[in-house]
Design a protein around this motif. Structure first.
Motif, PDB file in Angstrom:
ATOM      1  N   THR A   1       0.879  -1.173   0.000  1.00 56.50           N
ATOM      2  CA  THR A   1       0.000   0.000   0.000  1.00 56.50           C
ATOM      3  C   THR A   1       0.913   1.218   0.000  1.00 56.50           C
ATOM      4  OG1 THR A   1      -0.154   0.039   2.413  1.00 56.50           O
ATOM      5  CG2 THR A   1      -1.872  -1.146   1.234  1.00 56.50           C
ATOM      6  N   ILE A   2       0.565   2.200  -0.829  1.00 54.11           N
ATOM      7  CA  ILE A   2       1.399   3.387  -1.037  1.00 54.11           C
ATOM      8  C   ILE A   2       0.608   4.603  -0.592  1.00 54.11           C
ATOM      9  CG2 ILE A   2       2.607   4.774  -2.780  1.00 54.11           C
ATOM     10  CD1 ILE A   2       2.546   2.092  -4.518  1.00 54.11           C
ATOM     11  N   SER A   3       1.258   5.493   0.150  1.00 51.46           N
ATOM     12  CA  SER A   3       0.570   6.686   0.646  1.00 51.46           C
ATOM     13  C   SER A   3       1.570   7.819   0.828  1.00 51.46           C
ATOM     14  CB  SER A   3      -0.090   6.368   1.992  1.00 51.46           C
ATOM     15  OG  SER A   3      -0.785   7.475   2.474  1.00 51.46           O
ATOM     16  N   GLY A   4       1.149   9.033   0.484  1.00 54.49           N
ATOM     17  CA  GLY A   4       2.029  10.170   0.689  1.00 54.49           C
ATOM     18  C   GLY A   4       1.533  11.418   0.003  1.00 54.49           C
ATOM     19  N   TYR A   5       2.471  12.346  -0.213  1.00 55.46           N
ATOM     20  CA  TYR A   5       2.162  13.626  -0.845  1.00 55.46           C
ATOM     21  C   TYR A   5       3.271  13.984  -1.811  1.00 55.46           C
ATOM     22  CZ  TYR A   5      -1.447  14.136   2.634  1.00 55.46           C
ATOM     23  OH  TYR A   5      -2.551  13.918   3.405  1.00 55.46           O
ATOM     24  N   GLN A   6       2.856  14.651  -2.885  1.00 61.55           N
ATOM     25  CA  GLN A   6       3.802  15.131  -3.888  1.00 61.55           C
ATOM     26  C   GLN A   6       3.534  16.606  -4.120  1.00 61.55           C
ATOM     27  OE1 GLN A   6       4.450  12.485  -7.230  1.00 61.55           O
ATOM     28  NE2 GLN A   6       4.149  14.230  -8.601  1.00 61.55           N
ATOM     29  N   PRO A   7       4.574  17.444  -4.095  1.00 63.03           N
ATOM     30  CA  PRO A   7       4.352  18.876  -4.307  1.00 63.03           C
ATOM     31  C   PRO A   7       3.983  19.195  -5.755  1.00 63.03           C
ATOM     32  CG  PRO A   7       6.665  18.428  -3.852  1.00 63.03           C
ATOM     33  CD  PRO A   7       5.952  17.125  -3.798  1.00 63.03           C
ATOM     34  N   ASN A   8       3.142  20.187  -5.906  1.00 63.34           N
ATOM     35  CA  ASN A   8       2.761  20.695  -7.219  1.00 63.34           C
ATOM     36  C   ASN A   8       3.622  21.904  -7.550  1.00 63.34           C
ATOM     37  OD1 ASN A   8       0.548  18.856  -7.481  1.00 63.34           O
ATOM     38  ND2 ASN A   8      -0.535  20.090  -5.961  1.00 63.34           N
ATOM     39  N   PRO A   9       3.688  22.275  -8.828  1.00 62.20           N
ATOM     40  CA  PRO A   9       4.493  23.451  -9.222  1.00 62.20           C
ATOM     41  C   PRO A   9       4.080  24.738  -8.497  1.00 62.20           C
ATOM     42  CG  PRO A   9       3.886  22.190 -11.169  1.00 62.20           C
ATOM     43  CD  PRO A   9       3.152  21.586 -10.003  1.00 62.20           C
ATOM     44  N   ASP A  10       2.795  24.853  -8.098  1.00 57.49           N
ATOM     45  CA  ASP A  10       2.340  26.081  -7.428  1.00 57.49           C
ATOM     46  C   ASP A  10       2.600  26.071  -5.918  1.00 57.49           C
ATOM     47  OD1 ASP A  10       0.455  24.318  -6.423  1.00 57.49           O
ATOM     48  OD2 ASP A  10      -1.284  25.354  -7.283  1.00 57.49           O
ATOM     49  N   GLY A  11       3.292  25.029  -5.415  1.00 57.82           N
ATOM     50  CA  GLY A  11       3.622  24.976  -3.998  1.00 57.82           C
ATOM     51  C   GLY A  11       2.629  24.198  -3.145  1.00 57.82           C
ATOM     52  N   THR A  12       1.473  23.848  -3.698  1.00 61.63           N
ATOM     53  CA  THR A  12       0.512  23.047  -2.942  1.00 61.63           C
ATOM     54  C   THR A  12       0.942  21.574  -2.989  1.00 61.63           C
ATOM     55  OG1 THR A  12      -0.904  22.750  -4.880  1.00 61.63           O
ATOM     56  CG2 THR A  12      -1.372  24.650  -3.456  1.00 61.63           C
ATOM     57  N   MET A  13       0.288  20.753  -2.195  1.00 63.57           N
ATOM     58  CA  MET A  13       0.612  19.327  -2.153  1.00 63.57           C
ATOM     59  C   MET A  13      -0.582  18.513  -2.652  1.00 63.57           C
ATOM     60  SD  MET A  13       3.680  19.166  -0.809  1.00 63.57           S
ATOM     61  CE  MET A  13       4.049  17.729   0.135  1.00 63.57           C
ATOM     62  N   SER A  14      -0.296  17.439  -3.367  1.00 62.02           N
ATOM     63  CA  SER A  14      -1.338  16.521  -3.829  1.00 62.02           C
ATOM     64  C   SER A  14      -1.133  15.170  -3.169  1.00 62.02           C
ATOM     65  CB  SER A  14      -1.269  16.339  -5.344  1.00 62.02           C
ATOM     66  OG  SER A  14      -1.657  17.516  -6.001  1.00 62.02           O
ATOM     67  N   PRO A  15      -2.235  14.548  -2.714  1.00 61.19           N
ATOM     68  CA  PRO A  15      -2.087  13.223  -2.112  1.00 61.19           C
ATOM     69  C   PRO A  15      -1.734  12.167  -3.160  1.00 61.19           C
ATOM     70  CG  PRO A  15      -4.402  13.814  -2.282  1.00 61.19           C
ATOM     71  CD  PRO A  15      -3.614  15.015  -2.721  1.00 61.19           C
ATOM     72  N   VAL A  16      -0.929  11.205  -2.741  1.00 60.04           N
ATOM     73  CA  VAL A  16      -0.541  10.075  -3.576  1.00 60.04           C
ATOM     74  C   VAL A  16      -1.035   8.820  -2.873  1.00 60.04           C
ATOM     75  CG1 VAL A  16       1.388   8.767  -4.543  1.00 60.04           C
ATOM     76  CG2 VAL A  16       1.517  11.264  -4.418  1.00 60.04           C
ATOM     77  N   LYS A  17      -1.773   7.980  -3.592  1.00 57.28           N
ATOM     78  CA  LYS A  17      -2.265   6.704  -3.058  1.00 57.28           C
ATOM     79  C   LYS A  17      -2.053   5.630  -4.109  1.00 57.28           C
ATOM     80  CE  LYS A  17      -4.226   8.396   0.693  1.00 57.28           C
ATOM     81  NZ  LYS A  17      -3.719   8.136   2.005  1.00 57.28           N
ATOM     82  N   GLY A  18      -1.794   4.431  -3.677  1.00 52.41           N
ATOM     83  CA  GLY A  18      -1.627   3.365  -4.652  1.00 52.41           C
ATOM     84  C   GLY A  18      -1.465   2.003  -4.023  1.00 52.41           C
ATOM     85  N   VAL A  19      -1.417   1.019  -4.902  1.00 54.53           N
ATOM     86  CA  VAL A  19      -1.161  -0.365  -4.526  1.00 54.53           C
ATOM     87  C   VAL A  19      -0.170  -0.946  -5.526  1.00 54.53           C
ATOM     88  CG1 VAL A  19      -3.373  -0.775  -3.371  1.00 54.53           C
ATOM     89  CG2 VAL A  19      -3.181  -1.150  -5.826  1.00 54.53           C
ATOM     90  N   ALA A  20       0.567  -1.961  -5.086  1.00 55.94           N
ATOM     91  CA  ALA A  20       1.550  -2.584  -5.975  1.00 55.94           C
ATOM     92  C   ALA A  20       1.757  -4.030  -5.553  1.00 55.94           C
ATOM     93  CB  ALA A  20       2.880  -1.845  -5.918  1.00 55.94           C
ATOM     94  N   ILE A  21       2.188  -4.818  -6.510  1.00 51.12           N
ATOM     95  CA  ILE A  21       2.718  -6.148  -6.221  1.00 51.12           C
ATOM     96  C   ILE A  21       4.140  -6.159  -6.745  1.00 51.12           C
ATOM     97  CG2 ILE A  21       2.642  -8.607  -6.762  1.00 51.12           C
ATOM     98  CD1 ILE A  21      -0.350  -8.461  -6.814  1.00 51.12           C
ATOM     99  N   THR A  22       5.065  -6.503  -5.856  1.00 51.46           N
ATOM    100  CA  THR A  22       6.481  -6.554  -6.214  1.00 51.46           C
ATOM    101  C   THR A  22       6.987  -7.967  -6.007  1.00 51.46           C
ATOM    102  OG1 THR A  22       6.727  -4.267  -5.479  1.00 51.46           O
ATOM    103  CG2 THR A  22       8.750  -5.530  -5.795  1.00 51.46           C
ATOM    104  N   HIS A  23       7.682  -8.474  -7.010  1.00 53.64           N
ATOM    105  CA  HIS A  23       8.301  -9.800  -6.919  1.00 53.64           C
ATOM    106  C   HIS A  23       9.800  -9.613  -6.674  1.00 53.64           C
ATOM    107  CE1 HIS A  23       9.123 -14.019  -7.537  1.00 53.64           C
ATOM    108  NE2 HIS A  23      10.174 -13.632  -8.248  1.00 53.64           N
ATOM    109  N   PHE A  24      10.285 -10.156  -5.551  1.00 55.30           N
ATOM    110  CA  PHE A  24      11.711 -10.143  -5.216  1.00 55.30           C
ATOM    111  C   PHE A  24      12.272 -11.525  -5.519  1.00 55.30           C
ATOM    112  CE2 PHE A  24       9.717  -6.931  -2.579  1.00 55.30           C
ATOM    113  CZ  PHE A  24      10.601  -5.859  -2.664  1.00 55.30           C
ATOM    114  N   ASP A  25      13.432 -11.562  -6.200  1.00 55.59           N
ATOM    115  CA  ASP A  25      13.977 -12.860  -6.616  1.00 55.59           C
ATOM    116  C   ASP A  25      14.903 -13.505  -5.586  1.00 55.59           C
ATOM    117  OD1 ASP A  25      16.370 -11.423  -6.827  1.00 55.59           O
ATOM    118  OD2 ASP A  25      16.709 -11.935  -8.941  1.00 55.59           O
TER     119      ASP A  25
END
Length: 191
Positions: free
Chosen positions: A56-80
């Motif tokens: 599960t992915i969660s956080g914030y990324q800044p926008n060019p105007d200085g505001t912040m946008s939320p970041v949400k996501g999911v992933a499946i990662t395979h480690f060898d």
């Protein structure tokens, strides 16, 4: 008088041996207490991560105007288990899927083809680099650098994005994103 002298030498001999015996006993106790701890904690290595993990992915990324946008996501990662990984993910920033992840008209889909490397240290800390492999005419293909901690005997991973260079960019952007993952156990999940 000889009798007294003999008693004194025995007392001196016994008292001189006492610190040596005490040291031997303490060393033995310390050794015995360390053996079970080391048997239960062999440390970590790249081999600690092997198989599929759901993130599960969660956080914030800044926008060019200085505001912040939320970041949400999911992933499946395979480690060898040897330092290489493959990942697919679905991430939205401010509610908007990444380019290539579709939309409500065309249907949503996971980004695929992400590859990378990872290194796990004996103290169960480590790092990873994920190349998103986004085809762009110039600049980065999208690179994430992560710092991570492995816990629960390799069943759980906690990460923080230390650097993110978006596809097409030539320099990293600020990012305050983290993720948590759990090993996907086929025996338990699929019966």
């Amino acid at each position: 008088m000889k009798n007294v002298h003999l008693k004194i030498s025995v007392i001196v001999g016994t008292s001189a041996m006492l610190p040596g015996r005490l040291l031997a006993v303490l060393t033995l106790l310390l050794t015995l207490s360390v053996i079970p701890a080391s048997a239960n904690n062999n440390g970590c290595s790249n081999a600690t991560l092997k198989g599929d993990y759901g993130f599960t992915i969660s956080g914030y990324q800044p926008n060019p105007d200085g505001t912040m946008s939320p970041v949400k996501g999911v992933a499946i990662t395979h480690f060898d288990g040897a330092g290489k990984l493959m990942q697919k993910d679905f991430v939205v920033t401010a509610g908007v899927p990444l380019p290539g992840n579709g939309d409500s008209l065309t249907g949503f889909r996971f980004s695929t083809g992400e590859t990378g490397t990872y290194t796990i240290n004996p103290d169960c800390t480590g790092g990873a680099e994920i190349d998103q492999n986004v085809p762009v005419p110039f600049g980065s293909t999208g690179v994430l650098k992560l710092m991570l901690v492995v816990t629960n005997g390799g069943r759980t991973i906690h990460t923080v994005v230390s650097e993110f260079t978006p596809p097409g960019a030539t320099t990293p952007i600020l990012n305050t994103t983290s993720s948590d993952a759990w090993k996907i156990d086929e025996d338990r999940d699929h019966g």
